[in-house]
Write a protein that holds these residues in place. Sequence first.
Motif, PDB file in Angstrom:
ATOM      1  N   ALA A   1       0.940  -1.310   0.056  1.00 28.42           N
ATOM      2  CA  ALA A   1       0.067   0.336   0.044  1.00 28.42           C
ATOM      3  C   ALA A   1       1.418   1.411   0.215  1.00 28.42           C
ATOM      4  O   ALA A   1       1.667   0.992   0.391  1.00 28.42           O
ATOM      5  CB  ALA A   1      -0.997  -0.333   1.342  1.00 28.42           C
ATOM      6  N   ASP A   2       0.095   2.307  -0.378  1.00 27.23           N
ATOM      7  CA  ASP A   2       0.819   4.053  -0.554  1.00 27.23           C
ATOM      8  C   ASP A   2       0.517   4.208   0.925  1.00 27.23           C
ATOM      9  O   ASP A   2       1.624   4.890   1.295  1.00 27.23           O
ATOM     10  CB  ASP A   2      -0.100   4.567  -1.544  1.00 27.23           C
ATOM     11  CG  ASP A   2       0.791   4.056  -3.439  1.00 27.23           C
ATOM     12  OD1 ASP A   2       1.777   3.880  -3.087  1.00 27.23           O
ATOM     13  OD2 ASP A   2      -0.252   3.560  -3.219  1.00 27.23           O
ATOM     14  N   ILE A   3      -0.792   3.770   1.964  1.00 26.07           N
ATOM     15  CA  ILE A   3      -1.327   4.433   3.077  1.00 26.07           C
ATOM     16  C   ILE A   3      -1.620   3.447   3.932  1.00 26.07           C
ATOM     17  O   ILE A   3      -1.828   2.734   3.272  1.00 26.07           O
ATOM     18  CB  ILE A   3      -1.666   5.874   2.533  1.00 26.07           C
ATOM     19  CG1 ILE A   3      -1.310   6.763   1.186  1.00 26.07           C
ATOM     20  CG2 ILE A   3      -2.378   6.295   4.031  1.00 26.07           C
ATOM     21  CD1 ILE A   3      -2.542   7.842   1.780  1.00 26.07           C
ATOM     22  N   ILE A   4      -0.849   2.936   5.053  1.00 35.63           N
ATOM     23  CA  ILE A   4      -1.168   2.305   6.085  1.00 35.63           C
ATOM     24  C   ILE A   4      -2.725   3.296   6.722  1.00 35.63           C
ATOM     25  O   ILE A   4      -1.301   4.167   7.279  1.00 35.63           O
ATOM     26  CB  ILE A   4      -0.487   2.075   5.961  1.00 35.63           C
ATOM     27  CG1 ILE A   4       0.587   1.179   5.648  1.00 35.63           C
ATOM     28  CG2 ILE A   4      -0.748   0.573   7.981  1.00 35.63           C
ATOM     29  CD1 ILE A   4       1.389   0.012   6.383  1.00 35.63           C
ATOM     30  N   ILE A   5      -3.389   3.253   7.084  1.00 34.96           N
ATOM     31  CA  ILE A   5      -4.462   3.421   8.126  1.00 34.96           C
ATOM     32  C   ILE A   5      -4.461   2.651   9.320  1.00 34.96           C
ATOM     33  O   ILE A   5      -5.000   2.057   9.736  1.00 34.96           O
ATOM     34  CB  ILE A   5      -5.742   4.509   7.450  1.00 34.96           C
ATOM     35  CG1 ILE A   5      -5.315   4.655   6.455  1.00 34.96           C
ATOM     36  CG2 ILE A   5      -6.545   5.092   8.297  1.00 34.96           C
ATOM     37  CD1 ILE A   5      -6.795   5.576   5.695  1.00 34.96           C
ATOM     38  N   PRO A   6      -4.129   3.756  10.109  1.00 32.58           N
ATOM     39  CA  PRO A   6      -3.921   3.064  11.848  1.00 32.58           C
ATOM     40  C   PRO A   6      -5.781   2.910  12.256  1.00 32.58           C
ATOM     41  O   PRO A   6      -5.990   4.301  11.492  1.00 32.58           O
ATOM     42  CB  PRO A   6      -3.042   3.800  12.765  1.00 32.58           C
ATOM     43  CG  PRO A   6      -2.414   4.585  12.198  1.00 32.58           C
ATOM     44  CD  PRO A   6      -2.954   5.014  10.433  1.00 32.58           C
ATOM     45  N   HIS A   7      -5.863   2.634  12.861  1.00 29.82           N
ATOM     46  CA  HIS A   7      -7.170   2.410  13.489  1.00 29.82           C
ATOM     47  C   HIS A   7      -7.962   3.181  12.709  1.00 29.82           C
ATOM     48  O   HIS A   7      -9.076   3.841  12.866  1.00 29.82           O
ATOM     49  CB  HIS A   7      -7.739   4.127  14.375  1.00 29.82           C
ATOM     50  CG  HIS A   7      -6.358   4.105  14.849  1.00 29.82           C
ATOM     51  ND1 HIS A   7      -5.661   2.991  16.319  1.00 29.82           N
ATOM     52  CD2 HIS A   7      -6.077   5.134  15.628  1.00 29.82           C
ATOM     53  CE1 HIS A   7      -4.349   3.283  16.766  1.00 29.82           C
ATOM     54  NE2 HIS A   7      -4.169   4.720  16.716  1.00 29.82           N
ATOM     55  N   GLY A   8      -8.478   1.893  11.748  1.00 24.69           N
ATOM     56  CA  GLY A   8      -9.351   2.617  10.620  1.00 24.69           C
ATOM     57  C   GLY A   8     -10.441   2.746  10.682  1.00 24.69           C
ATOM     58  O   GLY A   8     -10.908   2.538  12.083  1.00 24.69           O
ATOM     59  N   GLY A   9     -11.455   3.384   9.902  1.00 22.99           N
ATOM     60  CA  GLY A   9     -12.725   3.476  10.011  1.00 22.99           C
ATOM     61  C   GLY A   9     -13.162   4.948  10.337  1.00 22.99           C
ATOM     62  O   GLY A   9     -13.906   5.757   9.693  1.00 22.99           O
ATOM     63  N   MET A  10     -12.616   5.607  11.781  1.00 22.08           N
ATOM     64  CA  MET A  10     -12.875   7.226  12.040  1.00 22.08           C
ATOM     65  C   MET A  10     -11.413   7.872  12.033  1.00 22.08           C
ATOM     66  O   MET A  10     -11.723   8.457  12.924  1.00 22.08           O
ATOM     67  CB  MET A  10     -13.518   7.016  13.145  1.00 22.08           C
ATOM     68  CG  MET A  10     -15.086   6.102  12.879  1.00 22.08           C
ATOM     69  SD  MET A  10     -16.629   7.108  12.934  1.00 22.08           S
ATOM     70  CE  MET A  10     -17.695   5.416  12.736  1.00 22.08           C
TER      71      MET A  10
ATOM     72  N   ILE B   1      -7.570  12.326  10.685  1.00 17.91           N
ATOM     73  CA  ILE B   1      -6.613  13.334   9.882  1.00 17.91           C
ATOM     74  C   ILE B   1      -6.207  11.779   8.602  1.00 17.91           C
ATOM     75  O   ILE B   1      -5.949  12.904   7.931  1.00 17.91           O
ATOM     76  CB  ILE B   1      -5.363  13.577  11.000  1.00 17.91           C
ATOM     77  CG1 ILE B   1      -5.384  13.881  11.981  1.00 17.91           C
ATOM     78  CG2 ILE B   1      -3.628  13.459  10.379  1.00 17.91           C
ATOM     79  CD1 ILE B   1      -4.450  13.897  12.978  1.00 17.91           C
ATOM     80  N   ALA B   2      -6.149  10.959   8.800  1.00 14.70           N
ATOM     81  CA  ALA B   2      -6.319  10.119   8.193  1.00 14.70           C
ATOM     82  C   ALA B   2      -7.098  10.587   6.212  1.00 14.70           C
ATOM     83  O   ALA B   2      -7.191  10.455   5.016  1.00 14.70           O
ATOM     84  CB  ALA B   2      -6.285   9.067   8.028  1.00 14.70           C
ATOM     85  N   ASN B   3      -8.349  10.325   7.111  1.00 17.69           N
ATOM     86  CA  ASN B   3      -9.521  10.442   6.340  1.00 17.69           C
ATOM     87  C   ASN B   3      -8.886  11.845   5.425  1.00 17.69           C
ATOM     88  O   ASN B   3      -9.385  12.551   3.861  1.00 17.69           O
ATOM     89  CB  ASN B   3     -10.547  10.749   6.278  1.00 17.69           C
ATOM     90  CG  ASN B   3     -11.083   9.596   7.829  1.00 17.69           C
ATOM     91  OD1 ASN B   3     -10.547   8.305   7.134  1.00 17.69           O
ATOM     92  ND2 ASN B   3     -12.025   8.798   7.511  1.00 17.69           N
ATOM     93  N   ASP B   4      -9.139  13.031   6.037  1.00 16.17           N
ATOM     94  CA  ASP B   4      -8.526  14.101   5.698  1.00 16.17           C
ATOM     95  C   ASP B   4      -7.666  14.559   4.670  1.00 16.17           C
ATOM     96  O   ASP B   4      -8.229  15.048   3.374  1.00 16.17           O
ATOM     97  CB  ASP B   4      -8.536  15.511   6.642  1.00 16.17           C
ATOM     98  CG  ASP B   4      -9.478  15.829   7.661  1.00 16.17           C
ATOM     99  OD1 ASP B   4     -11.003  15.568   6.466  1.00 16.17           O
ATOM    100  OD2 ASP B   4      -9.442  16.605   8.828  1.00 16.17           O
ATOM    101  N   LEU B   5      -6.533  13.944   4.356  1.00 18.76           N
ATOM    102  CA  LEU B   5      -5.636  13.775   3.555  1.00 18.76           C
ATOM    103  C   LEU B   5      -6.303  13.090   2.029  1.00 18.76           C
ATOM    104  O   LEU B   5      -5.544  14.077   1.893  1.00 18.76           O
ATOM    105  CB  LEU B   5      -4.040  13.238   4.620  1.00 18.76           C
ATOM    106  CG  LEU B   5      -3.180  13.750   5.141  1.00 18.76           C
ATOM    107  CD1 LEU B   5      -2.183  12.569   6.361  1.00 18.76           C
ATOM    108  CD2 LEU B   5      -2.525  14.391   4.818  1.00 18.76           C
ATOM    109  N   ILE B   6      -6.585  11.742   2.254  1.00 15.32           N
ATOM    110  CA  ILE B   6      -7.189  11.477   1.431  1.00 15.32           C
ATOM    111  C   ILE B   6      -8.297  12.555   0.529  1.00 15.32           C
ATOM    112  O   ILE B   6      -7.977  12.394  -0.658  1.00 15.32           O
ATOM    113  CB  ILE B   6      -8.918  10.040   1.989  1.00 15.32           C
ATOM    114  CG1 ILE B   6      -7.374   9.089   2.773  1.00 15.32           C
ATOM    115  CG2 ILE B   6      -8.024   9.748   0.692  1.00 15.32           C
ATOM    116  CD1 ILE B   6      -7.418   8.225   3.328  1.00 15.32           C
TER     117      ILE B   6
END
Length: 204
Positions: free
Chosen positions: A176-185, A188-193
Motif C-alpha cells: 500500500a501507499d498509505i496505511i491507516i491505523p485505527h481504521g474507520g474514523m 486526520i487520515a481521512n482529511d489527507l485522502i
Amino acid sequence: MSSLIIGIAGGTASGKTTLTEILKNSFKDKVTVLRHDYYYYDKSYFNVPEGQINFDHPESFETGLLIEHLNKLKNGEVIYRPVYSYKTNERLEEKKPVKPSPIIIVEGILIFHYQELRELFDLKIFVDTDADIRLIRRIDRDIKERGRSFDSIKNQYLNTVKPMHQKYVEPTRYLADIIIPHGGMNEIANDLIIRKIKTHLYPD
Ligand code: ADP
Ligand code: C5P
C-alpha cells in the motif's frame, strides 16, 4: 480528465466500507464504488458443503471480471456489475448499472493480492485495525446484517478467515501507499485522502 482509481484494502471489518462511505459522501456523484465482494462466485461454484466455503481465498472471486469492468469504467463506459447476497451466498440474477466518474474506489480484503488489479490503482490504501477489534465488529455485523449465528461466525473465523488473513491479506499491507491505523474514523487520515482527491478534481 482521467479517473483517479483508489484501492481500499484491509482485513475483514477493518473499516473499508466506512472510509469508502465517508469519501462517497464528501464527493457524491463524482465517486463510483466497486466492491470486490460483488464479484464473489455463486455458492454452486464451490465443490464443498455451504458451511465450509472459503470466502477468504483469492480464487473465490471472479477477479478477471472486476478488472474488465474497471478498465471499461476507466474508458468512460457504463458497466453492469453482479449483485451478491451474503445471506444466501448467491450471485443474484439482476445486474446493476455503474457509471464512470472522476474518482473510482475499489474496496475489498484481497484487492492488492492480484498484480494486474493492483497495477490499476493510482492510490493504494490499507486500513489497519487490530484483529480483536475486527473480530468483535464482525460478530456484531454478521449477526445483525448477514443473518449469521455466533457459532457459524466462530467456526468460519477460526477455519478460514483468520488463516487466510495471515496468508493473503496481511502481506499486502506493505504494497500500500498509505496505511491507516485505527481504521474507520481516523479523521486526520481521512482529511489527507480528501485533500488528495480534491487536488485531482480541481488541479488549480
Ligand atoms: P469493512 O468494510 O472493512 O468490513 P466496515 O467499515 O463495514 O468494515 O466496518 C465494520 C463494522 O465496524 C461496521 O459495523 C462499522 O459500523 C463498524 N465500524 C467501522 N469503523 C468503526 C469505528 N472507527 N468505530 C466503531 N465502529 C466502527
Ligand atoms: O466486508 P468484509 O471486508 O468483512 O467482507 C469480506 C468478508 O466477507 C470475508 O472475510 C468473508 O469471510 C466474508 N463473506 C462471508 N460470506 C459470504 C461472502 C463473504 O462471510 N458469502
